[in-house]
Design a protein around this motif. Structure first.
Motif, PDB file in Angstrom:
ATOM      1  N   PRO A  64       7.623 -29.452   3.735  1.00 42.32           N
ATOM      2  CA  PRO A  64       8.825 -30.065   4.320  1.00 42.32           C
ATOM      3  C   PRO A  64       8.557 -30.447   5.779  1.00 42.32           C
ATOM      4  N   HIS A  65       8.972 -31.650   6.178  1.00 45.41           N
ATOM      5  CA  HIS A  65       8.673 -32.098   7.533  1.00 45.41           C
ATOM      6  C   HIS A  65       9.575 -33.247   7.943  1.00 45.41           C
ATOM      7  N   ILE A  66       9.580 -33.514   9.249  1.00 43.48           N
ATOM      8  CA  ILE A  66      10.277 -34.671   9.813  1.00 43.48           C
ATOM      9  C   ILE A  66       9.212 -35.582  10.414  1.00 43.48           C
ATOM     10  N   THR A  67       9.043 -36.749   9.850  1.00 46.82           N
ATOM     11  CA  THR A  67       8.033 -37.690  10.329  1.00 46.82           C
ATOM     12  C   THR A  67       8.452 -38.314  11.657  1.00 46.82           C
ATOM     13  N   LEU A  68       7.528 -38.326  12.609  1.00 47.48           N
ATOM     14  CA  LEU A  68       7.714 -39.038  13.874  1.00 47.48           C
ATOM     15  C   LEU A  68       6.952 -40.363  13.880  1.00 47.48           C
ATOM     16  N   LEU A  69       5.802 -40.374  13.203  1.00 48.56           N
ATOM     17  CA  LEU A  69       4.961 -41.574  13.166  1.00 48.56           C
ATOM     18  C   LEU A  69       3.998 -41.486  11.996  1.00 48.56           C
ATOM     19  N   GLN A  70       3.849 -42.594  11.273  1.00 48.47           N
ATOM     20  CA  GLN A  70       2.774 -42.758  10.296  1.00 48.47           C
ATOM     21  C   GLN A  70       1.919 -43.936  10.731  1.00 48.47           C
ATOM     22  N   TYR A 105      22.069 -41.895  -2.675  1.00 43.35           N
ATOM     23  CA  TYR A 105      22.895 -43.068  -2.977  1.00 43.35           C
ATOM     24  C   TYR A 105      23.925 -42.689  -4.035  1.00 43.35           C
ATOM     25  N   GLN A 106      25.165 -42.629  -3.630  1.00 43.70           N
ATOM     26  CA  GLN A 106      26.215 -42.131  -4.509  1.00 43.70           C
ATOM     27  C   GLN A 106      26.696 -43.162  -5.526  1.00 43.70           C
ATOM     28  N   ASP A 107      26.230 -44.384  -5.413  1.00 40.05           N
ATOM     29  CA  ASP A 107      26.610 -45.415  -6.379  1.00 40.05           C
ATOM     30  C   ASP A 107      25.574 -45.567  -7.492  1.00 40.05           C
ATOM     31  N   LYS A 108      24.589 -44.655  -7.530  1.00 41.48           N
ATOM     32  CA  LYS A 108      23.550 -44.707  -8.561  1.00 41.48           C
ATOM     33  C   LYS A 108      23.560 -43.420  -9.374  1.00 41.48           C
ATOM     34  N   GLU A 109      23.210 -43.528 -10.653  1.00 39.31           N
ATOM     35  CA  GLU A 109      23.163 -42.351 -11.521  1.00 39.31           C
ATOM     36  C   GLU A 109      22.012 -41.429 -11.149  1.00 39.31           C
ATOM     37  N   GLU A 110      20.942 -42.004 -10.593  1.00 41.63           N
ATOM     38  CA  GLU A 110      19.778 -41.239 -10.147  1.00 41.63           C
ATOM     39  C   GLU A 110      19.371 -41.756  -8.778  1.00 41.63           C
ATOM     40  N   SER A 111      19.029 -40.852  -7.857  1.00 41.31           N
ATOM     41  CA  SER A 111      18.770 -41.293  -6.486  1.00 41.31           C
ATOM     42  C   SER A 111      17.737 -40.406  -5.800  1.00 41.31           C
ATOM     43  N   PHE A 112      17.020 -41.025  -4.881  1.00 41.19           N
ATOM     44  CA  PHE A 112      16.174 -40.272  -3.956  1.00 41.19           C
ATOM     45  C   PHE A 112      17.086 -39.508  -3.000  1.00 41.19           C
ATOM     46  N   ALA A 113      16.740 -38.248  -2.713  1.00 47.16           N
ATOM     47  CA  ALA A 113      17.563 -37.409  -1.840  1.00 47.16           C
ATOM     48  C   ALA A 113      16.751 -36.924  -0.649  1.00 47.16           C
ATOM     49  N   MET A 114      17.457 -36.710   0.458  1.00 41.76           N
ATOM     50  CA  MET A 114      16.807 -36.186   1.654  1.00 41.76           C
ATOM     51  C   MET A 114      17.822 -35.464   2.518  1.00 41.76           C
ATOM     52  N   VAL A 115      17.332 -34.564   3.334  1.00 37.23           N
ATOM     53  CA  VAL A 115      18.171 -33.951   4.352  1.00 37.23           C
ATOM     54  C   VAL A 115      18.142 -34.883   5.556  1.00 37.23           C
ATOM     55  N   ARG A 116      19.271 -35.436   5.885  1.00 40.20           N
ATOM     56  CA  ARG A 116      19.335 -36.344   7.040  1.00 40.20           C
ATOM     57  C   ARG A 116      19.457 -35.526   8.320  1.00 40.20           C
ATOM     58  N   ILE A 117      18.580 -35.828   9.288  1.00 34.03           N
ATOM     59  CA  ILE A 117      18.552 -35.134  10.577  1.00 34.03           C
ATOM     60  C   ILE A 117      19.231 -36.010  11.621  1.00 34.03           C
ATOM     61  N   GLU A 118      20.083 -35.406  12.429  1.00 37.33           N
ATOM     62  CA  GLU A 118      20.797 -36.172  13.452  1.00 37.33           C
ATOM     63  C   GLU A 118      19.811 -36.820  14.422  1.00 37.33           C
ATOM     64  N   LYS A 119      19.989 -38.120  14.647  1.00 37.51           N
ATOM     65  CA  LYS A 119      19.105 -38.853  15.568  1.00 37.51           C
ATOM     66  C   LYS A 119      19.643 -38.701  16.991  1.00 37.51           C
ATOM     67  N   THR A 120      19.349 -37.565  17.587  1.00 38.24           N
ATOM     68  CA  THR A 120      19.803 -37.294  18.952  1.00 38.24           C
ATOM     69  C   THR A 120      18.936 -38.047  19.956  1.00 38.24           C
ATOM     70  N   LYS A 121      19.409 -38.110  21.181  1.00 41.77           N
ATOM     71  CA  LYS A 121      18.631 -38.763  22.237  1.00 41.77           C
ATOM     72  C   LYS A 121      17.302 -38.055  22.459  1.00 41.77           C
ATOM     73  N   SER A 122      17.311 -36.724  22.379  1.00 43.66           N
ATOM     74  CA  SER A 122      16.075 -35.969  22.618  1.00 43.66           C
ATOM     75  C   SER A 122      15.068 -36.192  21.493  1.00 43.66           C
ATOM     76  N   ASP A 177      14.714 -43.145  11.236  1.00 42.48           N
ATOM     77  CA  ASP A 177      15.646 -42.427  10.364  1.00 42.48           C
ATOM     78  C   ASP A 177      15.074 -41.029  10.075  1.00 42.48           C
ATOM     79  N   PRO A 178      15.268 -40.081  10.978  1.00 35.77           N
ATOM     80  CA  PRO A 178      14.676 -38.753  10.787  1.00 35.77           C
ATOM     81  C   PRO A 178      15.283 -38.028   9.589  1.00 35.77           C
TER      82      PRO A 178
END
Length: 227
Positions: A64-70, A105-122, A177-178
């Motif tokens: 599990p990770h939060i990507t900063l750059l690829q 995506y709540q309008d689809k029967e099957e969807s990719f899921a992720m934990v959305r991280i707040e995009k703070t200034k820091s 989009d962290p």
């Protein structure tokens, strides 16, 4: 005699005037979340993987990770990249990361899921600084061979190869989009996980790391980690 030896050596490939090709690798500069967030991501993914065994399974090879750059870099430049990133972890404020929601995506029967991280200034500042530090070493001409290969011998997906060199242009700065990727599952399950399992928590960055990427943008091989 000397000319004959040189000619023979060239024909056998012992001598070559062609420049040696650099080994290009695909890397992910990322944040490892602290233990509480890591445990929650693993728990969510476990439910998702039971629902869909074909999706990614988070484990020691898919952390599990939060990507900063690829990006792609020459393998010979990896020590320089690591040195450039040294100390950046300390610039991430404690408890500055916030798990906002379980996104799908709540309008689809099957969807990719992720934990959305707040995009703070820091966090955005750390993202921009990462690009600034690594940019001198970025190259564009990576290939399937730049990735950790699939254990079953299947090729790296073309979408994975294309995504990496486009990261800065298409997925950075205002488009950053962290998140923590969890996999694909049925909406009914994701609705239940969002209501009963996911918890919006504040957490720390356990470390800043560099991983070699695998298929689907997974972080697979640890190359460097902050102290």
């Amino acid at each position: 005699m000397k000319k004959r030896f040189i000619a023979m050596a060239v024909s056998l490939g012992l001598l070559s005037c062609a420049p040696k090709k650099d080994n290009i690798i695909a890397i992910d500069v990322l944040i490892i979340p602290s233990e509480e967030m890591d445990a929650q991501a693993l728990k969510l993914n476990s439910h998702i993987h039971q629902n869909n065994p074909e999706t990614i399974k988070l484990d020691e090879n898919h952390i599990p990770h939060i990507t900063l750059l690829q990006c792609f870099i020459n393998a010979t430049d990896l020590p320089k990249v690591n040195a450039a990133l040294e100390g950046l972890h300390k610039a991430i404020p404690q408890d500055s990361l916030q798990a906002e929601s379980l996104f799908y995506y709540q309008d689809k029967e099957e969807s990719f899921a992720m934990v959305r991280i707040e995009k703070t200034k820091s966090l955005l500042k750390i993202h921009k600084k990462t690009i600034e530090l690594v940019k001198p070493y970025i190259v564009k001409n990576g290939s399937e061979e730049s990735f950790v290969q699939n254990p079953d011998g299947s090729p790296i997906r073309e979408s994975t190869v294309i995504y990496v060199p486009e990261f800065i242009e298409k997925y950075s700065y205002e488009n950053f989009d962290p998140h923590i990727s969890l996999g694909v599952a049925q909406k009914m399950l994701l609705d239940s996980l969002a209501q009963h399992v996911f918890k919006p928590i504040q957490f720390e960055a356990a470390s800043l790391s560099v991983y070699q990427l695998g298929d689907h943008g997974t972080a697979q091989k640890l190359l460097w980690q902050s102290e």
